[in-house]
Each structure stands twice: as structure tokens, then as C-alpha cells.
Scaffold this active site. Structure first.
Site, short mmCIF file in Angstrom:
data_model
loop_
_atom_site.label_atom_id
_atom_site.label_comp_id
_atom_site.label_asym_id
_atom_site.label_seq_id
_atom_site.Cartn_x
_atom_site.Cartn_y
_atom_site.Cartn_z
N SER A 78 0.84 -0.75 -0.13
CA SER A 78 0.48 0.28 -0.23
C SER A 78 0.89 1.85 0.07
O SER A 78 0.09 2.50 -0.42
CB SER A 78 -0.88 0.24 1.64
OG SER A 78 -2.02 -0.89 0.78
N LYS A 81 0.28 3.65 -2.51
CA LYS A 81 -0.30 4.71 -2.70
C LYS A 81 -0.71 6.41 -2.71
O LYS A 81 -0.96 6.74 -3.24
CB LYS A 81 -1.69 4.05 -1.87
CG LYS A 81 -2.47 3.53 -1.51
CD LYS A 81 -3.81 3.18 -0.46
CE LYS A 81 -4.79 1.91 -0.82
NZ LYS A 81 -4.36 0.43 -0.02
N SER A 133 -6.06 3.45 4.02
CA SER A 133 -5.31 2.34 2.73
C SER A 133 -6.62 1.61 2.18
O SER A 133 -6.41 -0.36 1.87
CB SER A 133 -4.51 1.74 4.08
OG SER A 133 -3.51 0.73 2.56
#
Length: 370
Positions: A78, A81, A133
Site C-alpha cells: 500500500s 498509494k 488504506s
């Protein structure tokens, strides 16, 4: 007319075509090509960590203070991101209402709990992306940008602009996918660029926020534990999958200076180790010789001015649109000597054909005068 031997002419043409070799210097400096620990002299080495790769850098100067396997390519989870947010924040109106698709709502892994109702502003989705997230929020934002494929193209273009050449984005969420990669160095580049954007900075530093629901709202919280634990922590992003293991991008400010720490592929609890690396960074900044540098983004391309079209004797061949040209990672984009020679021969052959045709035309014109 005296004809020049073909081999001699081809050789002459080939020599005039420059062979552009792929760069051999790692982005950021020679020392950053090491797979091991790179540290400055005259100061104790950074604290030990189980992370396979890390970077400690000064935000203001861009100096890399220490690193371990900084350009090693690993699954980013993640932490990718950060690139999604950096790419899409300038493109999307934060007050735009979004109706998530069923595909977005049903994304696997960490989710903020979206429904298919048009109750979410882009602003809400960015908070869900960077605080909680949300993989569902990542897909909803990608679709709001036009389509998933367009967003992936935009993200990879942004990575190239930043010179984050170890990064290949295949998903907007960071969910594992073959071919997806990043590096501790690239994550530091992305974080540095993101921290210059006020909205990016606000999303990553928000601890808790109200999030829309069909009937009311509920509270979401930031997954970055260091926002509550580390003095001066600004935030950024953590990530984990079973294949990627733990990854983290963090930035903190003390005494008017900001230090960035990125880690990749950590097999356990990394929060305390990140704190220790940040502490070391604050002690070292301004006192040691940098082992490398976070490079600046490439300048925006200037518009190409129109030039008169050349006269041609055959049909013009148009180049493929930029969007159809595949993005290559470093390994795939490195040209070999044989590739460069072939390119020279092709260009030389084209010039040779033109020269031979010109010679033939001259002979014909001379013959018509007799």
C-alpha cells in the site's frame, strides 16, 4: 557519376549516427547502486533493522544520508498509494461527488466500506485512501479519473517524471500483481514530491475523520501508528501484504528540518526501528557527507512548434500515439550494443536509399541533355 561502394557509404552513415547508451550511473549517485549498506564516514552507522531495503534522506536538501539496497526492486504493497494520491490529487476536483462501481466496492484486502451510492466526495476518498488504506477507495478514485487503464498510464507517467525508474504500477491500491515494483529510493522521491502538495500533506497527517455512510457517518482513523507516537511525525503511508511483507514511508519535522525514512520488505514489527532510523537521520543531517541525492523531477515538456513538412516521394508513416507506447522498466529499457548498431543500420539504410536515388536522378537528368 562515380558510384560510392555500398559498404563504404553505409559505414560512413553509421558513424554519423550517435549511439545513445543506457545510463550506467544509478539515479541519485554511484554509491546508491550498492545492494548493501551505504553510510557516511565519521558517524556511527544507522541502527540495525530487519528491512531488506531502506533510505534515510533530508527533505529540504534532497541529500541521502544513508541507505541499504536503495534501488532494489520489491513489491510496494500500500505504499504505492502515495503515487496514486500524488498523481490524482491535481486531476480531480475534491468536491466532485463519486458513485463507486461494484468493482470498486468489492475490492479485496483492506477497505473503508464503500457502497455504490453517490454520497462520497473525492476529498472523502483521498482520506480513505491515505488514512485507512482503502483499496476500494483507490479503485473508485481510479475510475473517477476516467478509467483504471488511464489511471495506471498516468501513474507510470508520473513515476517517469519523478525519475522513479524502479517503479512500475499495475494497481492503484498496491495489491500485488506480477510486474509491479518500487524501491526505497523511489518511495522517498514520491514522498518528497507529495509533501510539497498541501492536500497530500493534509490527508497523510489527519489522525481521525468523519466518513460518509448511507444513513449517517462513521469515524475512520489513520493506520500510521507514529502519528500518535513519534514527535514531529507528519505521516505518509504504511503497507503490508504476505508477499511484499512490511513497507513504510514516513516523514517527521524537528527544529525546522524534515527527515524522510522509507523501508521495504520487513518481516515483522517495524515501528520502533523506523523511530530509531528517524532519530539517526536528525542527528546526521547537516553533519555528514551525503551518500547520494534525491533527484529533482524532470522538467515539463515544452510544446513542439510546427515546422514545414518535408517533401517526400512516398507515403508518410505516422508515429504511434504516446499512449500506445509501452512503459519499460530499467532492465527492459537498457539498450545493448547490438540494438544500437541495428538502429544505426536502419537509419543509415534509409539515408543510403535516398543518396542512391538522388544519384540515379542526377544520371537521368544528365542523360536527357545528350
Amino acid at each position: 557519376m562515380k558510384l560510392v561502394p555500398v559498404t563504404a557509404l553505409l559505414a560512413a552513415v553509421t558513424l554519423t549516427v550517435p549511439a545513445h547508451a543506457a545510463p550506467t550511473t544509478p539515479v541519485g549517485g554511484d554509491l546508491l547502486g550498492s545492494r548493501g549498506l551505504v553510510k557516511p564516514t565519521g558517524i556511527k552507522a544507522p541502527p540495525k533493522t530487519k528491512a531488506t531495503s531502506y533510505v534515510i534522506a533530508d527533505l529540504e536538501t534532497g541529500e541521502v544520508l544513508a541507505a541499504k539496497d536503495p534501488h532494489g526492486r520489491y513489491l510496494p504493497a500500500s505504499t504505492l498509494k502515495t503515487l496514486t494520491a500524488l498523481t490524482l490529487i491535481p486531476k480531480l476536483d475534491k468536491n466532485l461527488k463519486v458513485k463507486p462501481s461494484r468493482k470498486a466496492v468489492n475490492q479485496e484486502g483492506t477497505a473503508v466500506g464503500l457502497t455504490t451510492k453517490p454520497i462520497y466526495k473525492v476529498e472523502d476518498l483521498f482520506k480513505a485512501l491515505m488514512m485507512s488504506s482503502g483499496n476500494d477507495a483507490a479503485m473508485a478514485l481510479a475510475e473517477a479519473n476516467g478509467s483504471l487503464s488511464k489511471t495506471m498510464s498516468d501513474m507510470n507517467a508520473e513515476a517517469r517524471r519523478l525519475q522513479a525508474n524502479d517503479t512500475v504500477a499495475k494497481t492503484p491500491s498496491g495489491l500485488d500483481k506480477p510486474g509491479q515494483s518500487s524501491s526505497a529510493y523511489d518511495l522517498a522521491l514520491i514522498a518528497r514530491a507529495g509533501l510539497s502538495d498541501p492536500d497530500f500533506r493534509r490527508y497523510i497527517s489527519t489522525k481521525t475523520a468523519r466518513f460518509p455512510a448511507p444513513k449517517k457517518w462513521y469515524e475512520i482513523s489513520n493506520h500510521n501508528k507514529l502519528l500518535w507516537r513519534y514527535k514531529g511525525m507528519i505521516g505518509v503511508k504504511n503497507g503490508w501484504t504476505s508477499k511484499a511483507q512490511g513497507s513504510f514511508v514516513g516523514a517527521a519535522t524537528r527544529g525546522g528540518h524534515t527527515v524522510i525514512v522509507t523501508i521495504m520488505r520487513h518481516d515483522g514489527y517495524f515501528w520502533d526501528e523506523v523511530c530509531d532510523l528517524l532519530d539517526w537521520g536528525f542527528r546526521a543531517r547537516g553533519k555528514v557527507t551525503a551518500v547520494g541525492r534525491l533527484v529533482e523531477p524532470l522538467p515539463a515538456q515544452l510544446p513542439v512548434q510546427a515546422t514545414p513538412a518535408p517533401v517526400v516521394t512516398g507515403p508518410a508513416v505516422s508515429a504511434p500515439p504516446a499512449s500506445s507506447v509501452p512503459l519499460l522498466d530499467n532492465a527492459a529499457s537498457k539498450q545493448t550494443d547490438s540494438t544500437r548498431v541495428v538502429g544505426s543500420v536502419v537509419i543509415g539504410g534509409g539515408l543510403l536509399f535516398g543518396l542512391v536515388w538522388l544519384g540515379y536522378g542526377i544520371r537521368r537528368r544528365r542523360g536527357s541533355k545528350l
